[in-house]
Design an enzyme around this catalytic site. Structure first.
Site, PDB file in Angstrom:
ATOM      1  CD  GLU A  94       2.190   0.853  -6.403  1.00  0.00           C
ATOM      2  OE1 GLU A  94       2.173   2.027  -6.807  1.00  0.00           O
ATOM      3  OE2 GLU A  94       3.415   0.451  -6.237  1.00  0.00           O
ATOM      4  CD  GLU A 151       5.262  -1.854  -9.128  1.00  0.00           C
ATOM      5  OE1 GLU A 151       5.866  -0.810  -8.922  1.00  0.00           O
ATOM      6  OE2 GLU A 151       4.186  -1.778  -9.750  1.00  0.00           O
TER       7      GLU A 151
END
Ligand code: GLA
Length: 681
Positions: A162, A319
């Site tokens: 991320e 995710e």
């Protein structure tokens, strides 16, 4: 892109050549004693897991100090997973620098706009532009890639994690230096920068590049173009880090695809993902539900936008959560059925993988109350049973793997520059919420059962009969031309307040608003009239506008007034207009209407394009329809948006997944998803 995704990632490490949807999670075995690992592999097999992401936060374990490497444990994990037939999406482990590094080199730590240091103790405490951090990170990447380049479990590389999650805006001296280099490349000369930034204002004229800083805490509003360029630069700085890791991985393992997990969700707006997507071999996304009235519309919106960013090609859901997260003010668990529905809604929008954060719920650390595939309660739990059931469903859905999104008739244009610029300070209102406006149009289209694609300026607009461009604030000359061409060639554009106002340098298009789109829309506005919070204005179609109004003059004989203001200062004047040009049209909505009122208005706006729902009348609004198209088949995903059972009739196709009654008819249970397969014509 599909071929790499199909050939490596979706097959996992068990050698089975058939395409399939991948299923898995972030796997953090370093948090657990060795004997747990065997149980992990056994349960992964039971659940149908095909791939796991390993090593995301393992830097301190792999490199305990500057000159020591410890790969023994990771060798064993890789071998165990391979023996279990599970592929590894191996992380480069650079997301969270270890304490020895930040102690030896505190100059890698990010600095806020107010000059505070972000200290170690959490994660991602590194400056995207730090040469010291970059050197240490690349050394680590080289070690990992060299060690595992021939490991049979390795199916893909997961760069960092991320990128920008906690460190997108860094105002340090490293950032200042890199910002100047970026600005020199963009503008070439200081004169060009001074002109673009409008530095004649407030005595801001620069006479030397060294005088330029990131927009640190200032006495009043920092220069708006400086702010906008700093946003662009910050996204680019992270992209450069991505490219640096990627280049090294490609040098060492040219055959292994590289990805990094995006965060196309909620208000994560720092990273210009459409601009990053071309740098990786396949797009991955993370998504978490924010419980609230539009929560699943938002999930659908984010997945749909990810598909747009991936140009309609399959992408990877890297995710999401099986149930509650740990980082919202109140973390509510998912209801029965949500786990499968949420996952399949991503698949409906092009995900060829369904992965979670994380495999086993941590016993310690900041995320110990975050759900996982194996919860604290263990495998004897509803969550794990739902996980295993989903694994089986994904096996049944294997024929969907590799299929692409079938273009819808309506596209919603989502533009990062407009998102960034329209919400800056010193504007007519600070209440404007770019993403919420776009989401409301999307929810209204869902309520009408009209299939819609989220797109960016990198998608081909001409594929859409209707393009909705809410708050398209930044319109460079080229985009104005493209939209005009789109209208002239029969396209139907719908746009809103505060659109077409500035160019790429945030400089106003003069002569009356909406500057760049004035002629196309056939209207002219001399002054904005935003509304105070809580104030509404009546329109003559009995709706109420909020946030914004405009004093509109129609300037073209072909401009029709669809709706007028009925109250307030603007009573009797146009509120919603449409100009027809050839077979196309351009509509303008000057106020904020919200989902319900947009749902009432939209059929009128869509009427010239002849767009209507592909769903049987009884399902419109209750069911979301998406279509994926493969070599010989179309896959219709039907997602029950309601909490009641819905009989489905009038849609031909074989039931790939779904519940059928005794009469063989399909019934969508509450929040259930069904998939029909039709031959592709
Ligand atoms: C992000 C991160 C994960 C984890 C989850 C929790 O997506 O990538 O490491 O922190 O959030 O929701």
């Amino acid at each position: 892109m599909i071929s790499t995704l199909q050939s490596r990632m979706l097959r996992g490490a068990d050698g089975d050549p058939a395409p399939r949807l991948a299923f898995g999670a972030d796997y953090n075995p370093e948090q657990w004693p060795r004997d747990v690992w065997d149980e992990d592999i056994r349960l992964m097999r039971e659940a149908g897991v095909t791939v796991v992401s390993v090593g995301i936060f393992s830097w301190a374990r792999i490199q305990p100090d500057a000159d020591t490497w410890d790969f023994g444990w990771l060798d064993e994990v890789m071998d165990l997973l391979h023996a279990g037939g599970i592929g590894v999406d191996l992380a480069t482990a650079t997301a969270s620098p270890p304490p020895w590094l930040s102690t030896a080199h505190p100059e890698i730590l990010p600095v806020t706009a107010t000059g505070e240091t972000l200290w170690p103790g959490a994660r991602q405490h590194w400056r995207p532009t730090s040469p010291v951090f970059r050197a240490h990170a690349l050394r680590l990447v080289r070690e990992i890639a060299t060690r595992y380049k021939d490991h049979p479990a390795l199916v893909a590389w997961h760069v960092s994690n991320e990128l920008g999650c906690h460190n997108v805006y860094d105002y340090s001296d490293d950032a200042a230096r890199a910002f100047r280099i970026w600005l020199r490349a963009r503008y070439g000369t200081l004169d060009a920068l001074n002109d673009a930034w409008g530095t004649a204002f407030w005595s801001q004229r620069y006479s030397d590049w060294e005088q330029i800083l990131p927009p640190r805490l200032a006495a009043s509003h920092p220069n708006p173009t400086q702010q906008l360029d700093f946003k662009r630069f910050s996204s680019d700085a992270l992209k450069e880090h991505l490219i640096a890791e990627r280049d090294l991985l490609r040098e060492i393992t040219p055959g292994i695809p590289v990805t990094t997990n995006f965060m196309v969700m909620g208000n994560t707006k720092g990273m210009n993902y459409p601009d990053w997507a071309g740098e990786i071999d396949f797009v991955s996304n993370d998504h978490y539900v924010h419980p609230g009235p539009q929560d699943r519309d938002e999930l659908s919106f984010s997945a749909n936008l990810t598909s747009g960013i991936a140009q309609g090609k399959p992408w990877f859901l890297m995710e999401h959560s099986t149930s509650a997260v740990n980082w919202q003010p109140v973390n509510v668990p998912k209801r029965p059925g949500d786990l499968a529905r949420d996952a399949l809604l991503h698949v409906a929008h092009g995900a060829d993988a369904v992965c979670y954060f994380q495999w086993r719920q941590s016993a310690a650390g900041a995320e110990k109350y975050h759900s996982a595939m194996v919860p604290h309660a263990g495998a004897d739990s509803d969550v794990f049973r739902a996980v295993a059931a989903l694994g089986a469903t994904l096996k049944t859905l294997a024929p969907v793997a590799g299929s692409e999104r079938e273009t819808a008739s309506v596209g919603i244009l989502y533009d990062w520059d407009s998102w960034w610029a329209s919400e800056q300070d010193s504007h007519p209102t600070e209440l404007l919420d770019y993403r919420q406006e776009a989401l409301d149009w999307y929810s209204a289209l869902l309520a009408l059962g009209i299939r819609t694609d989220l797109i960016t300026t990198r998608n081909d607009l001409s594929r859409y009969q209707v393009v909705v461009a809410p708050v398209l604030h930044v319109v460079p000359a080229e985009l104005a031309k493209e939209l005009t061409r789109y209208g002239e060639q029969g396209g139907h554009l719908i746009t809103t307040y505060f659109s077409g106002i500035v160019d790429e340098n945030d400089r106003v298009w003069l002569g009356g608003y909406p500057g760049a789109l004035r002629d196309l829309l056939g209207i002219r506005i001399e002054e904005f009239a935003p509304l105070l919070d809580g104030v509404g204005v009546e329109l003559d179609d009995s709706s109420t506008g909020t946030l914004w109004t405009d004093r509109i003059s129609a300037t073209d004989a072909d401009t029709e007034v669809l709706v007028r203001y009925a109250g307030g200062e603007l009573a009797g004047l146009p509120a919603i207009t449409r100009r027809r040009s050839g077979s196309g049209s351009a509509s303008y909505v000057s106020t904020r209407l919200g989902v319900e009122q947009l749902t009432r208005l939209l059929p009128r706006l869509l009427e010239p394009a002849g767009v209507r729902s592909e769903l049987p009348a009884g399902l419109r609004g209750s069911v979301e329809l998406t279509v994926r198209r493969g070599a010989g088949a179309r896959f219709l995903f039907l997602v029950n948006r309601t909490d009641t059972s819905l009989p489905v009739t009038g849609l031909p196709g074989d039931v790939l997944i779904g519940t059928t009654g005794q009469d063989g008819a399909l019934v969508l249970g509450p929040r259930e998803v069904a998939v029909l397969r039709q031959p592709a014509t």
